[in-house]
Design a protein around this motif. Sequence first.
Motif, PDB file in Angstrom:
ATOM      1  N   ALA A   1      31.395  25.241  45.978  1.00 39.29           N
ATOM      2  CA  ALA A   1      30.908  26.543  45.733  1.00 39.29           C
ATOM      3  C   ALA A   1      30.660  27.508  46.863  1.00 39.29           C
ATOM      4  N   SER A   2      30.815  26.659  48.012  1.00 32.64           N
ATOM      5  CA  SER A   2      30.989  27.398  49.177  1.00 32.64           C
ATOM      6  C   SER A   2      32.361  28.238  49.414  1.00 32.64           C
ATOM      7  N   SER A   3      33.412  27.707  48.822  1.00 37.45           N
ATOM      8  CA  SER A   3      34.635  28.328  48.776  1.00 37.45           C
ATOM      9  C   SER A   3      34.753  29.935  48.464  1.00 37.45           C
ATOM     10  N   PRO A   4      35.683  30.584  48.993  1.00 32.67           N
ATOM     11  CA  PRO A   4      35.639  32.080  48.608  1.00 32.67           C
ATOM     12  C   PRO A   4      36.478  32.079  47.236  1.00 32.67           C
ATOM     13  N   ILE A   5      36.203  33.353  46.549  1.00 30.76           N
ATOM     14  CA  ILE A   5      36.994  33.568  45.296  1.00 30.76           C
ATOM     15  C   ILE A   5      38.143  34.220  45.886  1.00 30.76           C
TER      16      ILE A   5
ATOM     17  N   ALA B   1      36.540  41.409  38.144  1.00 25.23           N
ATOM     18  CA  ALA B   1      36.121  40.045  38.535  1.00 25.23           C
ATOM     19  C   ALA B   1      34.832  39.566  38.338  1.00 25.23           C
ATOM     20  N   ALA B   2      34.549  38.568  37.464  1.00 25.23           N
ATOM     21  CA  ALA B   2      33.265  38.196  37.214  1.00 25.23           C
ATOM     22  C   ALA B   2      32.471  37.436  38.407  1.00 25.23           C
ATOM     23  N   GLY B   3      32.402  38.060  39.403  1.00 31.13           N
ATOM     24  CA  GLY B   3      31.915  37.574  40.506  1.00 31.13           C
ATOM     25  C   GLY B   3      32.975  37.651  41.716  1.00 31.13           C
ATOM     26  N   GLY B   4      32.691  38.187  42.672  1.00 34.07           N
ATOM     27  CA  GLY B   4      33.497  38.311  43.944  1.00 34.07           C
ATOM     28  C   GLY B   4      34.138  39.762  43.800  1.00 34.07           C
ATOM     29  N   ASP B   5      35.157  39.681  44.391  1.00 30.80           N
ATOM     30  CA  ASP B   5      35.821  41.222  44.681  1.00 30.80           C
ATOM     31  C   ASP B   5      36.956  41.379  43.751  1.00 30.80           C
ATOM     32  N   ASP B   6      37.013  42.595  43.162  1.00 33.69           N
ATOM     33  CA  ASP B   6      37.915  42.931  41.918  1.00 33.69           C
ATOM     34  C   ASP B   6      39.232  42.672  42.671  1.00 33.69           C
ATOM     35  N   LEU B   7      39.529  42.857  43.913  1.00 31.06           N
ATOM     36  CA  LEU B   7      40.893  43.034  44.534  1.00 31.06           C
ATOM     37  C   LEU B   7      41.643  41.399  43.980  1.00 31.06           C
ATOM     38  N   VAL B   8      40.962  40.563  43.832  1.00 26.87           N
ATOM     39  CA  VAL B   8      41.577  39.167  43.862  1.00 26.87           C
ATOM     40  C   VAL B   8      42.298  39.224  42.156  1.00 26.87           C
ATOM     41  N   CYS B   9      42.057  40.012  41.394  1.00 33.57           N
ATOM     42  CA  CYS B   9      42.538  40.304  40.156  1.00 33.57           C
ATOM     43  C   CYS B   9      43.554  41.026  40.022  1.00 33.57           C
ATOM     44  N   GLY B  10      43.952  41.792  41.328  1.00 26.42           N
ATOM     45  CA  GLY B  10      45.148  42.672  41.230  1.00 26.42           C
ATOM     46  C   GLY B  10      46.597  41.946  40.727  1.00 26.42           C
TER      47      GLY B  10
ATOM     48  N   ALA C   1      42.699  34.467  44.645  1.00 22.32           N
ATOM     49  CA  ALA C   1      43.883  34.698  43.503  1.00 22.32           C
ATOM     50  C   ALA C   1      44.201  33.544  42.961  1.00 22.32           C
ATOM     51  N   GLU C   2      43.775  32.402  43.447  1.00 22.35           N
ATOM     52  CA  GLU C   2      44.010  30.941  42.723  1.00 22.35           C
ATOM     53  C   GLU C   2      42.604  30.633  42.210  1.00 22.35           C
ATOM     54  N   ASN C   3      41.635  30.845  42.325  1.00 25.05           N
ATOM     55  CA  ASN C   3      40.194  30.635  41.687  1.00 25.05           C
ATOM     56  C   ASN C   3      39.222  32.025  41.503  1.00 25.05           C
ATOM     57  N   LYS C   4      39.513  32.451  40.242  1.00 25.05           N
ATOM     58  CA  LYS C   4      39.087  33.603  39.804  1.00 25.05           C
ATOM     59  C   LYS C   4      38.517  33.712  38.315  1.00 25.05           C
ATOM     60  N   ALA C   5      37.848  34.639  38.237  1.00 29.52           N
ATOM     61  CA  ALA C   5      37.657  34.638  36.700  1.00 29.52           C
ATOM     62  C   ALA C   5      37.851  36.298  36.221  1.00 29.52           C
ATOM     63  N   CYS C   6      38.885  36.828  35.795  1.00 28.12           N
ATOM     64  CA  CYS C   6      39.237  38.190  35.673  1.00 28.12           C
ATOM     65  C   CYS C   6      39.348  38.700  34.256  1.00 28.12           C
ATOM     66  N   SER C   7      38.491  39.964  33.865  1.00 30.65           N
ATOM     67  CA  SER C   7      38.733  40.483  32.664  1.00 30.65           C
ATOM     68  C   SER C   7      39.121  41.906  32.759  1.00 30.65           C
ATOM     69  N   PHE C   8      39.867  42.274  31.395  1.00 34.86           N
ATOM     70  CA  PHE C   8      40.422  43.493  31.625  1.00 34.86           C
ATOM     71  C   PHE C   8      39.671  44.459  30.625  1.00 34.86           C
ATOM     72  N   THR C   9      39.109  45.529  31.540  1.00 37.11           N
ATOM     73  CA  THR C   9      38.066  46.670  30.974  1.00 37.11           C
ATOM     74  C   THR C   9      38.483  47.991  31.866  1.00 37.11           C
TER      75      THR C   9
END
Length: 307
Positions: free
Chosen positions: A249-253, A268-277, A255-263
């Motif tokens: 849980a202490s690891s950062p969000i 990103a469902a938590g974290g920076d939206d940039l990881v979903c790019g 590109a490999e550990n993310k939850a991204c939705s398209f709206t």
Amino acid sequence: WDSRRFYPRSGFLHDEVPASVVTWCLVRVKVKQDLLGIGRLIQPQRITLGGCPATEEDADAHVITFESELHGCGSELTAKPLANTSIVKTSAAMVDIECHYLRNHDVSSNALKPTWIPNISNMVAEELLYFSLRLMTADWQFERPSNHYYLGDIINMEASVMPYHHVPLRVFVDRCVATLAPDVHTVPRYSFIEDHGCLVDAKLTGSSSQFLSRSQDDKIQFQLESFRFQPQNDSQQLYITCHLKASAASSPIDAENKACSFTDGWKAAGGDDLVCGCCDFCCALITGNVRLLSSDLRWEGKATLGP
């Protein structure tokens, strides 16, 4: 008057004498754009009355109107399938409208009843990690008891990991695929979560499918708008198989550990939206280094729902 000499559209007799009664026998049908009652507006050009387009459109009330002579148009109501996909989100519907004297009109439609037997399949990963995937009720408080979904229904799913004596973990849904058989490699198949947590269904079909904001790290909730495979069957039993993983849980969000939705873009469902790019091209191209750095902090498992 002699009805054989009466012209309904003009209202005059053959000898030009004005009639005391003028009658137009027309069909006038009003249709809500939210035809299936699921909160999704159908584009007016996708609805016809026997092939005839709408004659009026109320943009504020989201109501369209059809008007034609009695035999000018048929009365078949159609909803077009999604282009370039093997799935559909709405069932074809025909609304029969009959006009009678001294009788009530009859309106009927048929609903698709897919069969879905809820079944939790879990996998214990190494080091006593217990992954699970469950169908949930609308309020997310309980496991859903019903095994039926109609087209347009929202399927609530919750993935979780139980760490036992492990360090606190954060769970992710890495990828998910829907199939008609337990084997994830069978055809037809529909991959709706890809690329390390990109929920692509909304982008492909315009649905409301999405990840929800986390309430706790060891659980993640997501919604999938129900669908069926083409060609249509009276009943379809589906399997959903998801590859789950957990990291500290202490690891950062990333590109490999993310939850991204398209709206209106990737969120990103938590974290920076940039990881979903990377969801727009290929996240695997940029996760090689991340994998090497985080390999000692990641655990994986598989869970299946169905049939």
